[in-house]
Design a protein around this motif. Structure first.
Motif, PDB file in Angstrom:
ATOM      1  N   ALA A  23      32.768  39.500  33.717  1.00 26.97           N
ATOM      2  CA  ALA A  23      32.482  39.935  32.356  1.00 26.97           C
ATOM      3  C   ALA A  23      32.874  41.404  32.212  1.00 26.97           C
ATOM      4  CB  ALA A  23      31.006  39.743  32.047  1.00 26.97           C
ATOM      5  N   ALA A  24      33.706  41.678  31.222  1.00 26.97           N
ATOM      6  CA  ALA A  24      34.193  43.037  31.005  1.00 26.97           C
ATOM      7  C   ALA A  24      33.586  43.625  29.738  1.00 26.97           C
ATOM      8  CB  ALA A  24      35.714  43.032  30.885  1.00 26.97           C
ATOM      9  N   SER A  25      33.317  44.894  29.792  1.00 24.75           N
ATOM     10  CA  SER A  25      32.834  45.604  28.608  1.00 24.75           C
ATOM     11  C   SER A  25      33.425  47.003  28.614  1.00 24.75           C
ATOM     12  CB  SER A  25      31.306  45.671  28.603  1.00 24.75           C
ATOM     13  OG  SER A  25      30.831  46.341  29.750  1.00 24.75           O
ATOM     14  N   GLY A  26      33.519  47.573  27.436  1.00 25.71           N
ATOM     15  CA  GLY A  26      34.100  48.896  27.339  1.00 25.71           C
ATOM     16  C   GLY A  26      35.192  48.950  26.308  1.00 25.71           C
ATOM     17  N   ARG A  27      35.619  50.162  26.033  1.00 27.59           N
ATOM     18  CA  ARG A  27      36.521  50.391  24.896  1.00 27.59           C
ATOM     19  C   ARG A  27      37.861  49.679  25.025  1.00 27.59           C
ATOM     20  NH1 ARG A  27      40.030  54.509  23.423  1.00 27.59           N
ATOM     21  NH2 ARG A  27      39.702  55.578  25.393  1.00 27.59           N
ATOM     22  N   THR A  28      38.459  49.641  26.203  1.00 27.01           N
ATOM     23  CA  THR A  28      39.789  49.048  26.348  1.00 27.01           C
ATOM     24  C   THR A  28      39.770  47.710  27.073  1.00 27.01           C
ATOM     25  OG1 THR A  28      40.147  50.258  28.409  1.00 27.01           O
ATOM     26  CG2 THR A  28      40.908  51.303  26.372  1.00 27.01           C
ATOM     27  N   SER A  29      38.584  47.117  27.239  1.00 30.21           N
ATOM     28  CA  SER A  29      38.506  45.887  28.031  1.00 30.21           C
ATOM     29  C   SER A  29      39.298  44.757  27.395  1.00 30.21           C
ATOM     30  CB  SER A  29      37.041  45.484  28.222  1.00 30.21           C
ATOM     31  OG  SER A  29      36.416  45.282  26.959  1.00 30.21           O
ATOM     32  N   GLY A  30      39.390  44.729  26.068  1.00 30.81           N
ATOM     33  CA  GLY A  30      40.086  43.645  25.405  1.00 30.81           C
ATOM     34  C   GLY A  30      41.591  43.696  25.521  1.00 30.81           C
ATOM     35  N   THR A  31      42.126  44.842  25.890  1.00 27.06           N
ATOM     36  CA  THR A  31      43.579  44.986  26.007  1.00 27.06           C
ATOM     37  C   THR A  31      44.012  45.238  27.439  1.00 27.06           C
ATOM     38  OG1 THR A  31      43.394  47.339  25.476  1.00 27.06           O
ATOM     39  CG2 THR A  31      43.852  45.821  23.647  1.00 27.06           C
ATOM     40  N   SER A  32      43.144  45.011  28.379  1.00 25.12           N
ATOM     41  CA  SER A  32      43.464  45.221  29.782  1.00 25.12           C
ATOM     42  C   SER A  32      43.842  43.921  30.458  1.00 25.12           C
ATOM     43  CB  SER A  32      42.260  45.829  30.514  1.00 25.12           C
ATOM     44  OG  SER A  32      41.983  47.130  30.052  1.00 25.12           O
ATOM     45  N   ALA A  33      44.814  44.010  31.345  1.00 23.62           N
ATOM     46  CA  ALA A  33      45.070  42.898  32.249  1.00 23.62           C
ATOM     47  C   ALA A  33      43.897  42.832  33.233  1.00 23.62           C
ATOM     48  CB  ALA A  33      46.371  43.114  32.999  1.00 23.62           C
ATOM     49  N   MET A  34      43.627  41.639  33.728  1.00 20.18           N
ATOM     50  CA  MET A  34      42.521  41.481  34.677  1.00 20.18           C
ATOM     51  C   MET A  34      43.005  40.726  35.899  1.00 20.18           C
ATOM     52  SD  MET A  34      39.370  40.763  32.055  1.00 20.18           S
ATOM     53  CE  MET A  34      38.099  41.071  33.285  1.00 20.18           C
ATOM     54  N   GLY A  35      42.438  41.059  37.004  1.00 18.94           N
ATOM     55  CA  GLY A  35      42.886  40.432  38.234  1.00 18.94           C
ATOM     56  C   GLY A  35      41.752  40.210  39.206  1.00 18.94           C
ATOM     57  N   TRP A  36      42.061  39.445  40.228  1.00 18.85           N
ATOM     58  CA  TRP A  36      41.119  39.180  41.316  1.00 18.85           C
ATOM     59  C   TRP A  36      41.761  39.583  42.639  1.00 18.85           C
ATOM     60  CZ3 TRP A  36      36.154  37.764  40.570  1.00 18.85           C
ATOM     61  CH2 TRP A  36      35.803  37.246  39.320  1.00 18.85           C
ATOM     62  N   PHE A  37      40.950  40.208  43.458  1.00 18.27           N
ATOM     63  CA  PHE A  37      41.343  40.587  44.807  1.00 18.27           C
ATOM     64  C   PHE A  37      40.261  40.087  45.746  1.00 18.27           C
ATOM     65  CE2 PHE A  37      44.789  43.622  43.941  1.00 18.27           C
ATOM     66  CZ  PHE A  37      44.643  43.766  42.582  1.00 18.27           C
ATOM     67  N   ARG A  38      40.563  40.084  47.023  1.00 17.98           N
ATOM     68  CA  ARG A  38      39.552  39.696  47.995  1.00 17.98           C
ATOM     69  C   ARG A  38      39.716  40.500  49.271  1.00 17.98           C
ATOM     70  NH1 ARG A  38      41.601  33.521  49.403  1.00 17.98           N
ATOM     71  NH2 ARG A  38      43.475  34.100  50.584  1.00 17.98           N
ATOM     72  N   GLN A  39      38.605  40.649  49.978  1.00 20.95           N
ATOM     73  CA  GLN A  39      38.631  41.354  51.254  1.00 20.95           C
ATOM     74  C   GLN A  39      37.762  40.607  52.242  1.00 20.95           C
ATOM     75  OE1 GLN A  39      37.519  45.520  51.106  1.00 20.95           O
ATOM     76  NE2 GLN A  39      38.642  45.930  52.987  1.00 20.95           N
ATOM     77  N   ALA A  40      38.403  40.141  53.298  1.00 21.90           N
ATOM     78  CA  ALA A  40      37.701  39.451  54.368  1.00 21.90           C
ATOM     79  C   ALA A  40      37.266  40.480  55.408  1.00 21.90           C
ATOM     80  CB  ALA A  40      38.601  38.405  54.995  1.00 21.90           C
ATOM     81  N   PRO A  41      36.240  40.155  56.209  1.00 19.71           N
ATOM     82  CA  PRO A  41      35.770  41.107  57.227  1.00 19.71           C
ATOM     83  C   PRO A  41      36.899  41.525  58.161  1.00 19.71           C
ATOM     84  CG  PRO A  41      34.229  39.294  56.987  1.00 19.71           C
ATOM     85  CD  PRO A  41      35.431  38.928  56.168  1.00 19.71           C
ATOM     86  N   GLY A  42      37.051  42.817  58.343  1.00 24.82           N
ATOM     87  CA  GLY A  42      38.057  43.340  59.246  1.00 24.82           C
ATOM     88  C   GLY A  42      39.475  43.324  58.716  1.00 24.82           C
ATOM     89  N   LYS A  43      39.634  42.939  57.457  1.00 28.28           N
ATOM     90  CA  LYS A  43      40.972  42.872  56.877  1.00 28.28           C
ATOM     91  C   LYS A  43      41.059  43.772  55.655  1.00 28.28           C
ATOM     92  CE  LYS A  43      42.120  38.205  58.422  1.00 28.28           C
ATOM     93  NZ  LYS A  43      42.636  36.870  58.002  1.00 28.28           N
ATOM     94  N   GLU A  44      42.292  44.079  55.276  1.00 27.58           N
ATOM     95  CA  GLU A  44      42.501  44.879  54.088  1.00 27.58           C
ATOM     96  C   GLU A  44      42.301  44.021  52.842  1.00 27.58           C
ATOM     97  OE1 GLU A  44      45.698  48.152  55.841  1.00 27.58           O
ATOM     98  OE2 GLU A  44      46.272  46.806  54.214  1.00 27.58           O
ATOM     99  N   ARG A  45      42.008  44.694  51.746  1.00 29.53           N
ATOM    100  CA  ARG A  45      41.894  43.992  50.480  1.00 29.53           C
ATOM    101  C   ARG A  45      43.264  43.442  50.082  1.00 29.53           C
ATOM    102  NH1 ARG A  45      39.617  47.877  46.343  1.00 29.53           N
ATOM    103  NH2 ARG A  45      41.777  48.673  46.392  1.00 29.53           N
TER     104      ARG A  45
END
Length: 123
Positions: A23-45
């Motif tokens: 859930a996004a909120s804020g002035r520019t949230s409606g015009t922002s691209a959104m993404g997902w990242f993940r980070q496993a233990p001991g690994k880079e994001r």
């Protein structure tokens, strides 16, 4: 400023499904691209998926292509990550991110980050 709040993580067996929400909120949230990242233990994001501000463009990491689907509901200012056919190697903390440019998210950069939600896939 954009605030991002993830939810929907949890424990699931291999082959199962989960849906993450951001859930996004804020002035520019409606015009922002959104993404997902993940980070496993001991690994880079690592990058998982991105969706443009109007939902017209999506990109996925090769490791999740065909199993994960990113979407967004502009009316609710919320992005989703539907994860299916989950594998133990999908176990990680999943982070939502937002940026005015989806190309930035694809390169691992973002103006705003959520706090993360844990996804654990048991074998």
């Amino acid at each position: 400023q954009v605030q991002l709040v993830e939810s929907g993580g949890g424990l699931v067996q291999a082959g199962g499904s989960l849906r993450l929400s951001c859930a996004a909120s804020g002035r520019t949230s409606g015009t922002s691209a959104m993404g997902w990242f993940r980070q496993a233990p001991g690994k880079e994001r690592e990058f998982v998926a991105v969706i443009s501000w109007n939902g017209g463009i999506t990109y996925y990491a090769d490791s999740v292509k065909g199993r994960f689907t990113i979407s967004r509901d502009s009316a609710k200012n919320t992005a989703y990550l539907q994860m299916s056919s989950l594998r133990p190697e999908d176990t990680a903390v999943y982070y939502c991110a937002a940026d005015l440019r989806h190309s930035s998210l694809r390169s691992g950069k973002a103006d705003y980050w959520g706090q993360g939600t844990q996804v654990t896939v048991s074998s």
